[in-house]
Design a protein around this motif. Structure first.
Motif, PDB file in Angstrom:
ATOM      1  N   ILE A 140       0.835  -1.206   0.000  1.00  7.40           N
ATOM      2  CA  ILE A 140       0.000   0.000   0.000  1.00  7.40           C
ATOM      3  C   ILE A 140       0.871   1.257   0.000  1.00  7.40           C
ATOM      4  CG2 ILE A 140      -1.657   1.328   1.372  1.00  7.40           C
ATOM      5  CD1 ILE A 140      -2.810  -1.400   2.286  1.00  7.40           C
ATOM      6  N   ALA A 141       1.947   1.232   0.758  1.00  8.09           N
ATOM      7  CA  ALA A 141       2.853   2.387   0.793  1.00  8.09           C
ATOM      8  C   ALA A 141       3.365   2.719  -0.603  1.00  8.09           C
ATOM      9  CB  ALA A 141       4.016   2.111   1.742  1.00  8.09           C
ATOM     10  N   ALA A 142       3.561   1.687  -1.423  1.00  8.23           N
ATOM     11  CA  ALA A 142       4.131   1.888  -2.749  1.00  8.23           C
ATOM     12  C   ALA A 142       3.164   2.540  -3.733  1.00  8.23           C
ATOM     13  CB  ALA A 142       4.615   0.557  -3.315  1.00  8.23           C
ATOM     14  N   VAL A 143       1.848   2.475  -3.463  1.00  6.74           N
ATOM     15  CA  VAL A 143       0.872   3.012  -4.418  1.00  6.74           C
ATOM     16  C   VAL A 143       0.106   4.206  -3.854  1.00  6.74           C
ATOM     17  CG1 VAL A 143       0.624   0.794  -5.579  1.00  6.74           C
ATOM     18  CG2 VAL A 143      -0.947   1.388  -3.726  1.00  6.74           C
ATOM     19  N   THR A 144       0.509   4.702  -2.685  1.00  7.78           N
ATOM     20  CA  THR A 144      -0.131   5.866  -2.077  1.00  7.78           C
ATOM     21  C   THR A 144       0.917   6.891  -1.696  1.00  7.78           C
ATOM     22  OG1 THR A 144      -0.048   4.808   0.111  1.00  7.78           O
ATOM     23  CG2 THR A 144      -2.085   4.541  -1.167  1.00  7.78           C
ATOM     24  N   ASP A 145       0.456   8.117  -1.432  1.00  5.71           N
ATOM     25  CA  ASP A 145       1.374   9.203  -1.097  1.00  5.71           C
ATOM     26  C   ASP A 145       1.016   9.945   0.183  1.00  5.71           C
ATOM     27  OD1 ASP A 145       3.027   9.114  -3.528  1.00  5.71           O
ATOM     28  OD2 ASP A 145       1.177   9.737  -4.538  1.00  5.71           O
ATOM     29  N   ARG A 146      -0.271   9.943   0.546  1.00  2.10           N
ATOM     30  CA  ARG A 146      -0.735  10.812   1.625  1.00  2.10           C
ATOM     31  C   ARG A 146      -1.353  10.056   2.785  1.00  2.10           C
ATOM     32  NH1 ARG A 146      -5.363  11.998   3.437  1.00  2.10           N
ATOM     33  NH2 ARG A 146      -6.385  10.856   1.746  1.00  2.10           N
ATOM     34  N   ILE A 147      -2.139   9.058   2.498  1.00  2.08           N
ATOM     35  CA  ILE A 147      -2.957   8.413   3.514  1.00  2.08           C
ATOM     36  C   ILE A 147      -2.083   7.771   4.578  1.00  2.08           C
ATOM     37  CG2 ILE A 147      -3.140   6.137   2.390  1.00  2.08           C
ATOM     38  CD1 ILE A 147      -6.199   6.288   3.078  1.00  2.08           C
ATOM     39  N   ARG A 148      -2.481   7.904   5.847  1.00  5.69           N
ATOM     40  CA  ARG A 148      -1.732   7.261   6.924  1.00  5.69           C
ATOM     41  C   ARG A 148      -1.956   5.755   6.895  1.00  5.69           C
ATOM     42  NH1 ARG A 148      -2.797  12.311   8.466  1.00  5.69           N
ATOM     43  NH2 ARG A 148      -1.248  13.411   9.729  1.00  5.69           N
ATOM     44  N   LEU A 149      -0.952   5.024   7.315  1.00 11.26           N
ATOM     45  CA  LEU A 149      -0.980   3.568   7.319  1.00 11.26           C
ATOM     46  C   LEU A 149      -0.999   3.089   8.756  1.00 11.26           C
ATOM     47  CD1 LEU A 149       1.718   2.946   4.565  1.00 11.26           C
ATOM     48  CD2 LEU A 149      -0.749   3.317   4.275  1.00 11.26           C
ATOM     49  N   GLN A 150      -1.989   2.260   9.080  1.00  8.47           N
ATOM     50  CA  GLN A 150      -2.139   1.771  10.440  1.00  8.47           C
ATOM     51  C   GLN A 150      -2.330   0.259  10.435  1.00  8.47           C
ATOM     52  OE1 GLN A 150      -5.435   4.599  11.459  1.00  8.47           O
ATOM     53  NE2 GLN A 150      -4.134   5.153  13.177  1.00  8.47           N
ATOM     54  N   SER A 151      -2.152  -0.350  11.601  1.00  5.88           N
ATOM     55  CA  SER A 151      -2.443  -1.765  11.768  1.00  5.88           C
ATOM     56  C   SER A 151      -3.682  -1.881  12.650  1.00  5.88           C
ATOM     57  CB  SER A 151      -1.258  -2.491  12.408  1.00  5.88           C
ATOM     58  OG  SER A 151      -0.933  -1.919  13.667  1.00  5.88           O
ATOM     59  N   GLY A 152      -4.347  -3.049  12.565  1.00  3.19           N
ATOM     60  CA  GLY A 152      -5.599  -3.112  13.303  1.00  3.19           C
ATOM     61  C   GLY A 152      -6.014  -4.539  13.694  1.00  3.19           C
ATOM     62  N   VAL A 153      -5.423  -5.151  14.666  1.00  6.57           N
ATOM     63  CA  VAL A 153      -4.295  -4.672  15.428  1.00  6.57           C
ATOM     64  C   VAL A 153      -3.071  -5.505  15.100  1.00  6.57           C
ATOM     65  CG1 VAL A 153      -5.731  -3.920  17.378  1.00  6.57           C
ATOM     66  CG2 VAL A 153      -4.733  -6.215  17.425  1.00  6.57           C
ATOM     67  N   THR A 154      -1.884  -4.938  15.399  1.00 12.19           N
ATOM     68  CA  THR A 154      -0.673  -5.730  15.458  1.00 12.19           C
ATOM     69  C   THR A 154      -0.744  -6.582  16.725  1.00 12.19           C
ATOM     70  OG1 THR A 154       0.640  -4.060  14.304  1.00 12.19           O
ATOM     71  CG2 THR A 154       1.833  -5.623  15.700  1.00 12.19           C
ATOM     72  N   VAL A 155      -0.709  -7.907  16.555  1.00 17.45           N
ATOM     73  CA  VAL A 155      -0.891  -8.801  17.700  1.00 17.45           C
ATOM     74  C   VAL A 155       0.452  -8.923  18.423  1.00 17.45           C
ATOM     75  CG1 VAL A 155      -1.836 -10.981  18.500  1.00 17.45           C
ATOM     76  CG2 VAL A 155      -2.647  -9.994  16.355  1.00 17.45           C
ATOM     77  N   LEU A 156       0.816  -7.857  19.096  1.00 20.72           N
ATOM     78  CA  LEU A 156       2.138  -7.760  19.711  1.00 20.72           C
ATOM     79  C   LEU A 156       2.371  -8.856  20.733  1.00 20.72           C
ATOM     80  CD1 LEU A 156       4.778  -6.155  19.940  1.00 20.72           C
ATOM     81  CD2 LEU A 156       3.642  -4.668  21.611  1.00 20.72           C
ATOM     82  N   ALA A 157       1.320  -9.333  21.372  1.00 18.24           N
ATOM     83  CA  ALA A 157       1.474 -10.342  22.420  1.00 18.24           C
ATOM     84  C   ALA A 157       2.096 -11.636  21.911  1.00 18.24           C
ATOM     85  CB  ALA A 157       0.123 -10.629  23.079  1.00 18.24           C
TER      86      ALA A 157
END
Length: 377
Positions: free
Chosen positions: A67-84
């Motif tokens: 997604i980062a490669a095809v966008t320029d402005r929109i923020r990128l988030q995780s939902g959720v990163t299962v850190l545990a």
């Protein structure tokens, strides 16, 4: 209010037609949806993480990088990163790489996950889930804020040699939110550190989530944190957003799909009480109806929650062209009215993290950005 599109990448048959897209097509739909969401003016796009069940989101970092490669402005988030269930060193490396690729557009949302089968898969004890999350978050914070980290804890081998993860984030440590769905623990952890909270607002009555939000705000104040960073995100109900010309038409078109998906889900303790579409529209968090109905429901929830970020998910078992039509209608018919009625300082000048993508757009170098961040904080 700001707006996010969340895809936890379920890979399901349409319960009425039996149709299902290929894995490759489904993953590419996520990337194309994010690209279109940016064009339509959404503020962020979030990719979920699951390691069990009917999902193909086991590698959210890969999808976010695409997604980062095809966008320029929109923020990128995780939902959720299962850190545990993850190694904080690897999380620091992977997500800092995405932050660099996107030039400072990353914000992490962490949690213990909503799938109990993930814990034995990673050789972990479900009984430790909250302790795992708290310990690993403490290390992740240090890895993004410090160089030459040494550390010891209960759940991983110690860092006995001074450790600096690479790459470093693009512009200081990215903001980290905490996902909250069922207990006070995630809300308390967010408040302890002065971080934003993201309430799932997915399947339970509003009052259940209100308890967690109220606890978060009380604990946040008790810890004495800066109110400028006390932000709240909210989900929009399981099943997906559906907009039609009238609420009756939305119920007629989407009701059978919603009810079939709900009936097929049988996870004791994690089932929605809103089993039929009428009940879901009238009393549940589902955003199904006319544009006016959806606007009214978001603002009704906002009057209770006071949230800054509204997340929506598309009904991904429907044809992709129809999903994009719903996304466009939401952007054109719902977002302007809600923005006007519910302003927020999230990602604005008053927000300490509001300058990250703005700085990124100037083409600041990694060294310049770190120096600027150190001076600002």
């Amino acid at each position: 209010m700001k707006f996010q599109v969340l895809d936890i990448i379920p890979h399901l048959e349409n319960p009425l037609t039996g149709e299902i897209v290929s894995t490759a097509d489904r993953l590419n739909q996520v990337v194309e949806t994010a690209r279109r969401a940016e064009e339509l003016g959404f503020d962020s796009f979030s990719v979920g993480e699951r390691h069990a069940g009917e999902f193909i989101s086991s590698s959210p970092t890969t999808v976010l990088a695409a997604i980062a490669a095809v966008t320029d402005r929109i923020r990128l988030q995780s939902g959720v990163t299962v850190l545990a269930v993850l190694d904080p060193v690897r999380v620091a490396e992977d997500y800092a790489t995405i932050d660099q690729l996107s030039r400072g557009r990353l914000e992490l949302v962490i949690g213990k996950g909503n799938e109990v089968l993930q814990y034995p898969l990673f050789g972990l004890d479900l009984a430790d889930q909250w302790d795992l999350l708290a310990e690993k978050y403490g290390l992740l914070r240090r890895l993004w804020r410090e160089e030459g980290v040494t550390w010891s804890g209960r759940f991983r081998e110690p860092l006995t040699e001074p450790t600096t993860t690479t790459p470093r984030p693009f512009f200081g440590p990215p903001r980290i939110w905490h996902g909250s769905a069922t207990t006070l623990t995630s809300a308390a952890l967010a408040a302890k550190w002065g971080d934003p909270l993201f309430t799932a607002n997915a399947i339970q009555p509003r009052e259940n989530y209100q308890v967690l939000i109220d606890h978060y705000r009380a604990e946040y104040e008790r810890h004495g944190h800066d109110s400028k960073q006390q932000f709240l995100g909210s989900g929009s109900g399981a099943g997906g957003v559906f907009i039609a010309d009238t609420t009756q038409e939305a119920i007629r078109q989407f009701g059978p799909v919603y009810e079939a998906l709900t009936a097929n889900r049988n996870v004791p303790g994690n089932n929605s009480p809103f089993r039929d579409i009428q009940h879901a529209v009238a009393e549940g968090p589902a955003l199904v109806g006319s544009s006016e109905q959806v606007i009214d429901k978001i603002l009704s929830y906002h009057s209770h929650y006071g949230h800054d970020l509204q997340s929506i998910s598309l009904p991904t078992t429907l044809p992709f062209e129809q999903q994009l039509e719903i996304l466009e209608r939401f952007a054109l018919e719902v977002i302007p009215a809600v923005r006007a009625a519910a302003p927020t300082t999230l990602w604005e000048a008053e927000d300490p993290y509001g300058s990250r993508p703005k700085l990124a757009c100037t083409g600041a170098t990694d060294n310049t950005s770190r120096s600027t961040h150190a001076h600002a904080h």
